[in-house]
Design an enzyme around this catalytic site. Structure first.
Site, mmCIF file in Angstrom:
data_model
loop_
_atom_site.group_PDB
_atom_site.id
_atom_site.type_symbol
_atom_site.label_atom_id
_atom_site.label_comp_id
_atom_site.label_asym_id
_atom_site.label_seq_id
_atom_site.Cartn_x
_atom_site.Cartn_y
_atom_site.Cartn_z
ATOM 1 N N ARG A 42 -28.049 -53.603 6.530
ATOM 2 C CA ARG A 42 -27.914 -53.124 7.917
ATOM 3 C C ARG A 42 -26.468 -53.126 8.395
ATOM 4 N NH1 ARG A 42 -33.359 -55.332 11.007
ATOM 5 N NH2 ARG A 42 -34.603 -53.566 10.364
ATOM 6 N N LYS A 179 -51.997 -54.759 9.360
ATOM 7 C CA LYS A 179 -52.737 -54.519 10.602
ATOM 8 C C LYS A 179 -52.923 -53.048 10.932
ATOM 9 C CE LYS A 179 -52.068 -58.030 13.897
ATOM 10 N NZ LYS A 179 -51.140 -58.454 14.974
ATOM 11 N N GLY A 325 -39.427 -52.501 7.109
ATOM 12 C CA GLY A 325 -39.036 -53.726 6.418
ATOM 13 C C GLY A 325 -39.725 -54.003 5.108
ATOM 14 N N GLY A 348 -40.783 -50.437 13.114
ATOM 15 C CA GLY A 348 -41.464 -50.093 14.361
ATOM 16 C C GLY A 348 -40.888 -48.822 14.969
#
Ligand code: AMP
Length: 370
Positions: A42, A179, A325, A348
């Site tokens: 990053r 999820k 990730g 996200g």
């Protein structure tokens, strides 16, 4: 709709960048172990923007969050290690202390925004991974100073909006992870643009339950069964679900199952047949989006499905985008991260951009454009 200003537009708006103080919101939320950075991807990803500004004579002040210190100055989340690495990679760039040491960051407090832009001539958002949050450092500065997106943010937006709006077909999305509830919105949105969806990971068991199949003790979300049933009943595109599963049997031994799991068995990866089928779907596509591991890949016994899919994503001639990730970590672990076209720096954020076609951080830049 106004366009999002790019770095060149910022330069034009400020006349020149020489001697100007530019605040750059970066995403330096790097993985750390015992105070050491384990992957500086990053930081390296922000270098093109930082260097572009420095080459034009700007004084660059970077700012990022790291972890979740929840509004207190917890030394565990200090930026010291990041500052040191940044000093090696981009000498002369200043770095503020962790933005989330201040409660005003996540609370989008105007006083905190004012302190951020104090003495600043311009603002650049290059923090794609945080742009889905309406936090102070993301949405505040564009209201006060001339602002633009950095090169990394620009590339992320170009790639992901192309997938959303004009992908080369067939376009296939492979989704996994734990999820379903995190991904329902994006599944709905993807079903309008993709030609096929493949679903693995623990997510598939909520779909199995919706089909009335027994899933033993596998992870699933009971409150999402009806939604999965609706998706299966109404989808106009094929949704590929695993045709076999590996996991642990009732005695805790490694076992392979079909699509109905015995009592007390636990599904922990897609089986070899499913992995080959998902791999074929990926090989036949011209655009691929992959998010989420196919199984509990942190355990070698259950990494095979993720590995087969990762290999197909690396081998296919399709334009390939990997979001987030865990999938990025899996790719890196298998040494395949150089073999995909785009690894998104935001999990996200990439899902939300695919779902909504916009993010709070992008809207703030656009709405305050000259
Ligand atoms: P997510 O954050 O939703 O992308 O989920 C990633 C996590 O899902 C990884 O840590 C995997 O170990 C986990 N995972 C994937 N498949 C399974 C499964 N079948 N059972 C339990 N955990 C799983």
């Amino acid at each position: 709709m106004k366009a999002i200003p790019a770095l060149k537009d910022l330069e034009a708006r400020l006349g020149s960048l020489d001697g100007k103080r530019i605040l750059v919101r970066t995403d330096f939320n790097v993985p750390m172990e015992e105070g050491r950075i384990t992957d500086d991807f990053r930081i390296r990803a922000a270098l093109p923007t930082l260097q572009w500004l420095q080459e034009r004579g700007a004084t660059v002040v970077a700012a990022s969050h790291l972890g979740r210190p929840k509004g207190t100055s917890d030394p565990k989340y200090s930026m010291d290690a990041v500052r040191q690495r940044l000093g090696e990679l981009a000498p002369g760039v200043e770095l503020l202390e962790n933005l989330r040491y201040h409660a005003g960051e996540e609370g989008n407090d105007p006083t905190f925004v004012a302190s951020l832009v104090d003495g600043i001539d311009g603002y650049v958002n290059d923090a794609f991974g945080a742009s889905h949050r309406a936090h102070a450092s993301i949405v505040g500065p564009p209201q006060h100073v001339p602002s633009a997106m950095g090169r990394l943010l620009q590339r992320e937006v170009e790639v992901l909006l192309k997938l959303r709006n004009s992908p080369q077909r067939p376009f296939v999305a492979v989704l996994g992870g734990a999820k379903v509830s995190d991904k329902l919105g994006v599944i709905d949105a993807l079903l309008t643009t993709v030609d096929a969806l493949a679903i693995g990971g623990a997510m598939c068991f909520t779909f199995f339950a919706a089909q009335g199949r027994s899933i033993g003790d596998s992870l699933f979300e009971p409150d999402q069964v009806d939604t999965c049933k609706r998706l299966l009943d109404t989808a106009t595109k094929p949704i590929h679900l695993p045709s076999d599963i590996t996991g642990l049997d009732a005695a805790g031994n490694y076992a392979t199952f079909g699509t109905r799991l015995p009592e007390r068995a636990k599904g922990l990866d897609i089986g070899p047949g499913s992995a080959a089928e998902f791999g074929d779907v990926v090989m036949d596509a011209r655009t691929v989006f992959w998010n989420g591991p196919m199984g509990m890949f942190e355990d070698d016994r259950f990494a095979a499905g993720t590995k087969t899919v990762a290999q197909a994503v690396a081998d296919t001639k399709a334009f390939t985008v990997v979001g987030g990730g865990d999938s990025a970590a899996a790719l890196a672990e298998f040494g395949l991260d150089d073999d995909v076209d785009h690894v998104s720096t935001g999990g996200g954020a990439s899902l939300e951009l695919l779902e909504h076609g916009d993010l709070p951080g992008l809207a703030a830049l656009r709405e305050n454009a000259a």
